[in-house]
Write an enzyme that holds these catalytic residues in place. Structure first.
Site, PDB file in Angstrom:
ATOM      1  CB  SER A 141      -0.422   6.703 -15.130  1.00 26.17           C
ATOM      2  OG  SER A 141      -0.854   5.709 -14.065  1.00 26.17           O
ATOM      3  CE1 TYR A 154       2.627   6.257 -10.755  1.00 22.98           C
ATOM      4  CE2 TYR A 154       0.415   5.570 -10.990  1.00 22.98           C
ATOM      5  CZ  TYR A 154       1.402   6.138 -11.368  1.00 22.98           C
ATOM      6  OH  TYR A 154       1.303   5.753 -12.387  1.00 22.98           O
TER       7      TYR A 154
END
Length: 272
Positions: A141, A154
């Site tokens: 990401s 995350y």
């Protein structure tokens, strides 16, 4: 690597980026095993693609953070199509917000966003090294380069996924093992817009941080960018070009970047 005629495994393939990757691979002549925790979603993706490319895709239900499940997927691909050439470690979860995340939340995020990649590489590398070729694609990401406002689990696990992909490339890149790391920003998937997030202020702030930072792309565009990078055997895949510029600013003056991120976070909280 040209994907035509190759065998690929795509995890988290029941929709979103994974489903789009499976479609793009099949469109270009690859044979694909689509894996997802949700068996019906994986089968739906396979059925839709097989309608256009009969027999090119097989579906499997699998918790791809588990070594046994990964081994089963590789065996399925080998039995149905032949040795695995490409593995897309794409399954991921958004994780839990803040420092209040408990051990269970951390363990889950680490297992799915990081250890799943490690365990897949452990299963695949012996065969790839023997054959002198293999391609590992890690879905990380932009948060793995720039940090995600709102979710500690995350951000940390996506940074770790980038680090593991880099390590794979450094360690095995001269032995025929290719690695790419996909680092998108906003993509129109349930990871960014989960059904259950309604009324969750932390999730709303995290989503706003992404959607305010740039365009939200469709999964098909991300898949096309990914396959273009594989064709070029390019490591870093950035569907959002502005991520590279932000990453350069971060590296050029870390303290300034941190101050800017704190200001951005404060503005988002004021709007919440």
């Amino acid at each position: 690597m040209k994907v035509a005629g190759k065998v690929a495994v795509v995890t988290g393939g029941g929709g979103g980026i994974g489903g789009a990757l499976a479609r793009a691979l099949a469109d270009r002549g690859a044979r694909v095993v689509v894996a997802d925790l949700d068996a019906s979603s994986a089968q739906a993706v396979a059925d839709e693609i097989n309608a256009d490319h009969p027999g090119s895709v097989a579906a499997a239900a699998a918790d791809t953070s588990k070594t046994r499940a990964i081994r089963s997927l590789i065996t399925l691909a080998e039995n149905k199509f032949g040795p695995v050439d490409l593995y897309f470690a794409n399954a991921g979860i958004a994780g839990a917000p803040g420092i209040d995340a408990d051990d269970a939340a951390w363990d889950l995020a680490i297992d799915i966003n990081l250890r799943a990649h490690i365990r897949a590489a452990q299963q695949l590398l012996p065969g790839w090294l023997e054959r002198g070729e293999g391609y590992f694609v890690s879905t990380a990401s932009a948060a793995g380069l720039l940090t995600q406002i709102g979710s500690a689990t995350y951000s940390v696990t996506k940074h770790a996924a980038v680090g593991f992909a880099e390590w794979l490339s450094v360690t095995y890149g001269d032995q025929g093992i290719k690695v790419s790391c996909l680092c998108p920003q906003g993509v129109n998937t349930k990871l960014l817009f989960p059904d259950e997030a309604a009324g969750d202020s932390d999730a709303a702030v995290a989503a706003k941080a992404v959607t305010s930072a740039g365009e939200v792309l469709e999964p098909a565009q991300v898949a096309a960018d990914t396959l273009a990078a594989i064709d070029e055997e390019r490591f870093l895949i950035l569907p959002h070009p502005q991520v590279l510029e932000m990453y350069r600013h971060k590296g050029a003056d870390y303290d300034r970047w941190l101050r800017g991120m704190r200001r951005y976070q404060a503005a988002l909280l004021d709007q919440a």
